[in-house]
Design a protein around this motif. Structure first.
Motif, PDB file in Angstrom:
ATOM      1  N   ILE A  47       0.788  -1.531   0.080  1.00 17.64           N
ATOM      2  CA  ILE A  47      -0.141  -0.216  -0.163  1.00 17.64           C
ATOM      3  C   ILE A  47       0.930   1.042  -0.058  1.00 17.64           C
ATOM      4  CG2 ILE A  47      -2.150  -0.583   1.277  1.00 17.64           C
ATOM      5  CD1 ILE A  47      -1.347   0.874   3.336  1.00 17.64           C
ATOM      6  N   GLY A  48       0.253   1.726  -0.437  1.00 18.24           N
ATOM      7  CA  GLY A  48       1.406   3.748  -0.787  1.00 18.24           C
ATOM      8  C   GLY A  48       0.721   4.884   0.163  1.00 18.24           C
ATOM      9  N   ILE A  49       1.305   5.775   0.753  1.00 21.27           N
ATOM     10  CA  ILE A  49       1.021   6.728   1.371  1.00 21.27           C
ATOM     11  C   ILE A  49       2.106   7.853   1.105  1.00 21.27           C
ATOM     12  CG2 ILE A  49       2.513   6.121   2.941  1.00 21.27           C
ATOM     13  CD1 ILE A  49       0.533   7.326   5.272  1.00 21.27           C
ATOM     14  N   THR A  50       1.309   8.867   1.365  1.00 22.92           N
ATOM     15  CA  THR A  50       2.343  10.050   0.286  1.00 22.92           C
ATOM     16  C   THR A  50       2.615  10.586   2.189  1.00 22.92           C
ATOM     17  OG1 THR A  50       1.699  10.552  -1.325  1.00 22.92           O
ATOM     18  CG2 THR A  50       2.390  12.326  -0.494  1.00 22.92           C
ATOM     19  N   SER A  51       3.821  11.496   2.696  1.00 24.63           N
ATOM     20  CA  SER A  51       3.860  12.187   3.427  1.00 24.63           C
ATOM     21  C   SER A  51       4.440  12.974   3.592  1.00 24.63           C
ATOM     22  CB  SER A  51       5.363  10.929   4.782  1.00 24.63           C
ATOM     23  OG  SER A  51       5.841  11.524   5.570  1.00 24.63           O
ATOM     24  N   MET A  78       9.359  -0.359   1.863  1.00 28.98           N
ATOM     25  CA  MET A  78       9.133  -0.674   3.057  1.00 28.98           C
ATOM     26  C   MET A  78       9.017  -1.743   3.696  1.00 28.98           C
ATOM     27  SD  MET A  78       9.420   2.523   5.621  1.00 28.98           S
ATOM     28  CE  MET A  78      11.182   1.979   6.480  1.00 28.98           C
ATOM     29  N   GLN A  79       9.456  -3.205   3.512  1.00 29.52           N
ATOM     30  CA  GLN A  79       8.801  -4.273   3.929  1.00 29.52           C
ATOM     31  C   GLN A  79       8.407  -4.449   5.144  1.00 29.52           C
ATOM     32  OE1 GLN A  79       8.401  -7.997   3.865  1.00 29.52           O
ATOM     33  NE2 GLN A  79       9.709  -7.545   1.547  1.00 29.52           N
ATOM     34  N   THR A  80       6.909  -4.572   5.570  1.00 30.13           N
ATOM     35  CA  THR A  80       6.709  -4.871   6.496  1.00 30.13           C
ATOM     36  C   THR A  80       6.491  -5.988   7.402  1.00 30.13           C
ATOM     37  OG1 THR A  80       5.061  -6.521   6.163  1.00 30.13           O
ATOM     38  CG2 THR A  80       4.563  -3.992   6.251  1.00 30.13           C
ATOM     39  N   GLY A  81       7.282  -7.653   6.131  1.00 26.89           N
ATOM     40  CA  GLY A  81       8.217  -9.020   7.445  1.00 26.89           C
ATOM     41  C   GLY A  81       7.669  -9.820   7.068  1.00 26.89           C
ATOM     42  N   ALA A 136      11.117  11.769   6.555  1.00 22.20           N
ATOM     43  CA  ALA A 136      12.323  11.280   7.481  1.00 22.20           C
ATOM     44  C   ALA A 136      11.524  10.789   8.787  1.00 22.20           C
ATOM     45  CB  ALA A 136      13.101  12.702   7.747  1.00 22.20           C
ATOM     46  N   GLU A 137      10.583  11.446   9.405  1.00 27.55           N
ATOM     47  CA  GLU A 137       9.926  11.205  11.004  1.00 27.55           C
ATOM     48  C   GLU A 137       8.864   9.923  10.457  1.00 27.55           C
ATOM     49  OE1 GLU A 137       9.376  14.443   9.247  1.00 27.55           O
ATOM     50  OE2 GLU A 137      10.016  15.699  11.116  1.00 27.55           O
ATOM     51  N   THR A 138       8.153   9.864   9.427  1.00 35.52           N
ATOM     52  CA  THR A 138       7.993   8.328   9.404  1.00 35.52           C
ATOM     53  C   THR A 138       8.176   7.756   8.836  1.00 35.52           C
ATOM     54  OG1 THR A 138       5.991   9.919   7.987  1.00 35.52           O
ATOM     55  CG2 THR A 138       6.080   7.885   7.870  1.00 35.52           C
ATOM     56  N   VAL A 139       9.550   7.412   8.286  1.00 32.99           N
ATOM     57  CA  VAL A 139      10.159   6.338   7.271  1.00 32.99           C
ATOM     58  C   VAL A 139      11.339   6.065   9.577  1.00 32.99           C
ATOM     59  CG1 VAL A 139      12.660   5.820   6.835  1.00 32.99           C
ATOM     60  CG2 VAL A 139      10.627   6.882   5.497  1.00 32.99           C
ATOM     61  N   CYS A 182       5.048  -4.859   1.887  1.00 33.10           N
ATOM     62  CA  CYS A 182       5.330  -4.190   1.872  1.00 33.10           C
ATOM     63  C   CYS A 182       4.461  -2.847   1.881  1.00 33.10           C
ATOM     64  CB  CYS A 182       6.337  -3.787   0.583  1.00 33.10           C
ATOM     65  SG  CYS A 182       7.591  -4.501   0.340  1.00 33.10           S
ATOM     66  N   VAL A 183       5.178  -1.614   2.279  1.00 33.89           N
ATOM     67  CA  VAL A 183       4.429   0.073   2.624  1.00 33.89           C
ATOM     68  C   VAL A 183       5.345   1.026   2.229  1.00 33.89           C
ATOM     69  CG1 VAL A 183       3.506   1.726   3.921  1.00 33.89           C
ATOM     70  CG2 VAL A 183       2.903  -0.428   4.281  1.00 33.89           C
ATOM     71  N   GLU A 184       4.650   1.244   0.598  1.00 34.37           N
ATOM     72  CA  GLU A 184       5.366   2.245   0.016  1.00 34.37           C
ATOM     73  C   GLU A 184       5.097   3.735   0.542  1.00 34.37           C
ATOM     74  OE1 GLU A 184       5.980   3.003  -5.081  1.00 34.37           O
ATOM     75  OE2 GLU A 184       4.309   2.730  -4.397  1.00 34.37           O
ATOM     76  N   VAL A 185       6.057   4.369   0.949  1.00 35.54           N
ATOM     77  CA  VAL A 185       6.331   6.019   1.732  1.00 35.54           C
ATOM     78  C   VAL A 185       6.813   6.809   0.445  1.00 35.54           C
ATOM     79  CG1 VAL A 185       6.736   7.514   3.557  1.00 35.54           C
ATOM     80  CG2 VAL A 185       6.060   4.987   3.840  1.00 35.54           C
TER      81      VAL A 185
END
Length: 149
Positions: A9-13, A44-47, A17-20, A51-54
């Motif tokens: 899923i994707g999110i715009t931040s 970013m791999q959740t495990g 830097a704080e979100t990452v 993934c979450v795409e920032v």
């Protein structure tokens, strides 16, 4: 779609830097890929393969992020075996408390009742992150909600 599942899923931040950092330190995600021209994108791999795409967005103004419009995701729910630890770790990494660890018995669920243990935090851009655990039976105790008849 046979074999389908959520890849990311994707999110715009506006607080990139704080979100990452929150997602790495508070949620245990790892950076799988980085790209972008001008603005950065982190996959970013959740495990568990999801993934979450920032995406780096424009700096966000302070304000209330408590409402969601049509077509916007309401929250990201993460499975965990330790709600209290996950919740505390996210708070230490900068998340804001939204709902402390809570039990819910959803008695009207079909075909049978559902018993949950969950908590919510809010990230730097107002995104809601839920930690959730399905239980085999009801839990009697503090912070319990019942729904249904």
């Amino acid at each position: 779609m046979k074999g389908a599942g959520i890849h990311h899923i994707g999110i715009t931040s506006g607080h990139f830097a704080e979100t990452v950092r929150l997602y790495q330190e508070g949620l245990g995600f790892s950076v799988q890929h980085i790209w972008g021209h001008g603005k950065k994108v982190y996959m970013m791999q959740t495990g568990d393969g999801t993934c979450v795409e920032v995406f780096e967005g424009d700096s966000a103004p302070a304000g209330d992020h408590s409402t969601h419009g049509n077509g916007e995701w309401m929250h990201l729910a993460l499975r965990t075996q330790d709600i209290e630890k996950s919740y505390a770790q996210a708070l230490r990494a900068g998340a804001k408390a939204k709902l402390p660890p809570t039990y819910a018995d959803i008695l009207e669920a079909q075909p049978e009742p559902v018993y949950l243990y969950f908590a919510y935090v809010t990230g730097y851009d107002g995104e809601e992150i839920e930690f959730i655990q399905e239980l085999d039976a009801p839990k009697n105790g503090q912070n319990s909600r019942q729904t249904g008849s």
